[in-house]
Design an enzyme around this catalytic site. Structure first.
Site, PDB file in Angstrom:
ATOM      1  N   ASN A   1       7.868  18.162  62.662  1.00 28.49           N
ATOM      2  CA  ASN A   1       8.696  18.690  63.740  1.00 28.49           C
ATOM      3  C   ASN A   1       9.671  19.683  63.109  1.00 28.49           C
ATOM      4  O   ASN A   1      10.672  19.291  62.517  1.00 28.49           O
ATOM      5  CB  ASN A   1       9.439  17.520  64.412  1.00 28.49           C
ATOM      6  CG  ASN A   1      10.307  17.977  65.571  1.00 28.49           C
ATOM      7  OD1 ASN A   1      10.404  19.163  65.852  1.00 28.49           O
ATOM      8  ND2 ASN A   1      10.941  17.028  66.230  1.00 28.49           N
TER       9      ASN A   1
ATOM     10  N   ARG B   1       4.730  19.257  66.313  1.00 32.51           N
ATOM     11  CA  ARG B   1       5.410  19.347  67.603  1.00 32.51           C
ATOM     12  C   ARG B   1       5.725  20.817  67.845  1.00 32.51           C
ATOM     13  O   ARG B   1       6.387  21.465  67.031  1.00 32.51           O
ATOM     14  CB  ARG B   1       6.706  18.535  67.558  1.00 32.51           C
ATOM     15  CG  ARG B   1       7.442  18.596  68.863  1.00 32.51           C
ATOM     16  CD  ARG B   1       8.696  17.764  68.821  1.00 32.51           C
ATOM     17  NE  ARG B   1       9.341  17.811  70.125  1.00 32.51           N
ATOM     18  CZ  ARG B   1      10.512  17.268  70.385  1.00 32.51           C
ATOM     19  NH1 ARG B   1      11.156  16.622  69.448  1.00 32.51           N
ATOM     20  NH2 ARG B   1      11.027  17.344  71.578  1.00 32.51           N
TER      21      ARG B   1
ATOM     22  N   HIS C   1      10.415  17.616  76.533  1.00 27.97           N
ATOM     23  CA  HIS C   1      10.292  16.196  76.151  1.00 27.97           C
ATOM     24  C   HIS C   1       8.954  15.629  76.625  1.00 27.97           C
ATOM     25  O   HIS C   1       8.831  14.421  76.850  1.00 27.97           O
ATOM     26  CB  HIS C   1      11.399  15.305  76.779  1.00 27.97           C
ATOM     27  CG  HIS C   1      12.790  15.598  76.313  1.00 27.97           C
ATOM     28  ND1 HIS C   1      13.858  15.633  77.187  1.00 27.97           N
ATOM     29  CD2 HIS C   1      13.294  15.838  75.084  1.00 27.97           C
ATOM     30  CE1 HIS C   1      14.965  15.891  76.502  1.00 27.97           C
ATOM     31  NE2 HIS C   1      14.645  16.023  75.225  1.00 27.97           N
TER      32      HIS C   1
ATOM     33  N   ARG D   1      25.061  20.249  76.935  1.00 23.13           N
ATOM     34  CA  ARG D   1      24.539  21.181  77.947  1.00 23.13           C
ATOM     35  C   ARG D   1      25.081  20.819  79.326  1.00 23.13           C
ATOM     36  O   ARG D   1      25.240  19.640  79.650  1.00 23.13           O
ATOM     37  CB  ARG D   1      23.014  21.127  78.005  1.00 23.13           C
ATOM     38  CG  ARG D   1      22.316  21.648  76.760  1.00 23.13           C
ATOM     39  CD  ARG D   1      20.815  21.754  77.023  1.00 23.13           C
ATOM     40  NE  ARG D   1      20.077  22.070  75.812  1.00 23.13           N
ATOM     41  CZ  ARG D   1      19.174  21.253  75.254  1.00 23.13           C
ATOM     42  NH1 ARG D   1      18.894  20.075  75.810  1.00 23.13           N
ATOM     43  NH2 ARG D   1      18.542  21.613  74.158  1.00 23.13           N
TER      44      ARG D   1
ATOM     45  N   GLU E   1       7.630   9.652  69.779  1.00 20.90           N
ATOM     46  CA  GLU E   1       6.947  10.940  69.913  1.00 20.90           C
ATOM     47  C   GLU E   1       6.007  11.188  68.734  1.00 20.90           C
ATOM     48  O   GLU E   1       4.940  11.763  68.898  1.00 20.90           O
ATOM     49  CB  GLU E   1       7.993  12.057  70.032  1.00 20.90           C
ATOM     50  CG  GLU E   1       8.705  12.016  71.370  1.00 20.90           C
ATOM     51  CD  GLU E   1      10.021  12.773  71.389  1.00 20.90           C
ATOM     52  OE1 GLU E   1      11.011  12.248  70.856  1.00 20.90           O
ATOM     53  OE2 GLU E   1      10.053  13.880  71.934  1.00 20.90           O
TER      54      GLU E   1
END
Ligand code: ADP
Length: 396
Positions: free
Chosen positions: A7, A91, A180, A241, A384
């Site tokens: 990743n 990823r 995601h 965010r 993941e």
């Protein structure tokens, strides 16, 4: 087969080496500050001492080589030869509308990842660099791209289209993509399995609540809506965010403070959310501590977050025409029992009941609803890396 999962971020690289015989993690680690001063590799081999090495990493190529060296090191290593790595699963953030599934990387796939640079300006370039670094370091070993957007490609147009001039979609691919995806895919599949639902007749809502947060509505195993949009900025308020806001705020504050659109977007991505409302921290542990100690703004930040999560769940119950299971995952979803309680309390009117004792426990996959709750509430730790490794193995 052993699969290396990578990743790559703009200045970091996370990795896991997984033995697919038993799905065990042989080693995992992280390269930080790539291309900067003070670059450091942290390597954690299973059953051996953690190994930390501070060494210059001018680029991802050097970082990938350092990871391979650590994996094969006589002391800290877990394999003898790089040939033991059967494939690398990467990823990759954005595939635009091009791929709805993972794919073995070739020149065409790399061209698509490159085409999507404008849609994922921070991640896609780093993801591609990671792939090319592996091509050089492990010639002949297949690379598989697992896209964060892929799972959400089953959304219908009414969910992914914005009500803006149509040519923005035709000319610039402006639409909702969602992120995601690997986590939503892993957790929804596990929730269906764990709750014994019929995969072809199931309604699941996944709440991936972490530093970045998103919710998805999954009908019969397929995503029909998700809260993030063209970029990860849409949807829930997050650590830093803003999530959904009135877009006119951008113009209003830009005019007041003489800021450019880029500066405004930087504030909405990095200086908003829980950090801005609390004035203290983006970390939910700090917000909980603050609330416990009577800090009104930490309390407000948590209230805003949980209210918005509840509103998304409510809207997805409508989108799904009901719900069988609601699954919480990621850093906050898996660990923050206060957030889960504050969210689920909004649904007492429809007979959703939290088992407080189970909610306060820690552990693996589990129910946190009472046996007479109208809907099953679950905590499912996301994984993941394992999902990426499984998809990689399937393709090679
Ligand atoms: P991401 O992958 O988006 O960076 P994670 O899913 O790892 O984020 O979640 C990280 C966040 O999880 C942290 O910022 C923190 O707020 C939250 N978190 C981690 N542990 C706990 C805990 N025990 N209680 C509450 N929140 C936690």
């Amino acid at each position: 087969m052993k699969i290396l999962v990578l990743n790559c971020g703009s200045s970091s690289l996370k990795y896991q080496l997984i033995d697919m015989e038993n799905e065990e993690v042989l080693a995992k680690g992280l390269c930080e500050r790539i291309g900067q001063d003070g670059a450091v590799l942290t390597h954690k081999p299973e059953g051996k001492e953690k190994y930390v090495k501070e060494t210059p990493m001018p680029d991802h190529q050097v970082a990938v080589q350092l990871v391979l060296d650590a994996l094969m090191d006589t002391e800290h290593g877990v394999i003898a030869d790089a040939k033991e790595i059967g494939a690398v699963g990467h990823r990759v953030l954005h595939a635009g509308q091009k791929y709805s599934k993972s794919i073995v990387v070739d020149e065409k796939v790399k061209a698509v990842i490159r085409e999507c640079f404008p849609l994922g300006p921070l991640h896609n370039p780093a993801n591609l660099i990671g792939i090319e670094a592996c091509e050089k370091a492990l010639p002949g070993t297949p690379n598989v791209a697992v896209f964060d957007t892929a799972f959400h490609q089953t959304m219908p147009p009414k969910a992914y289209m914005y009500a803006v001039p149509y040519n923005w979609y035709e000319d610039y691919d402006i639409r909702r993509y969602g992120f995601h995806g690997t986590s939503h895919a892993f957790v929804s599949a596990r929730a269906i399995e764990f709750a014994g639902l019929d995969p072809e007749n199931s309604k699941v809502i996944v709440c991936h609540l972490g530093n970045g947060s998103s919710i998805s509505a999954v009908l019969n195993g397929k995503c029909i809506d998700t809260s993030m949009g063209l970029t990860p900025l849409e949807g829930l308020p997050m650590g830093t965010r803003s999530g959904d806001i009135d877009p006119a705020i951008v113009q209003f504050v830009a005019n007041k403070e003489g800021k450019s659109v880029d500066e405004m977007l930087n504030i909405l991505n990095k200086k908003s959310g829980m950090l801005a409302v609390s004035g203290k921290s983006s970390d939910f542990r700090d917000l909980n501590d603050g609330m416990d100690n009577g800090d009104e703004r930490c309390k407000l930040a948590l209230e805003i977050f949980c209210y918005k999560v509840a509103k998304y769940i409510g809207s997805y119950i409508a989108a799904l025409h009901g719900v069988d299971a609601i699954a919480f995952t990621a850093g906050v979803g898996e660990n923050d029992s206060v957030v889960r309680k504050m969210v689920i309390e909004y649904f007492d009117y429809m007979g959703i009941k939290l088992d407080e004792e189970e909610n306060n426990k820690r552990g693996d996959d589990r129910y946190i609803s009472t046996s007479d709750s109208s809907v099953k509430i679950l905590v499912i730790p996301t994984n993941e890396e394992l999902r990426i490794a499984r998809e990689t193995q399937e393709l090679v």
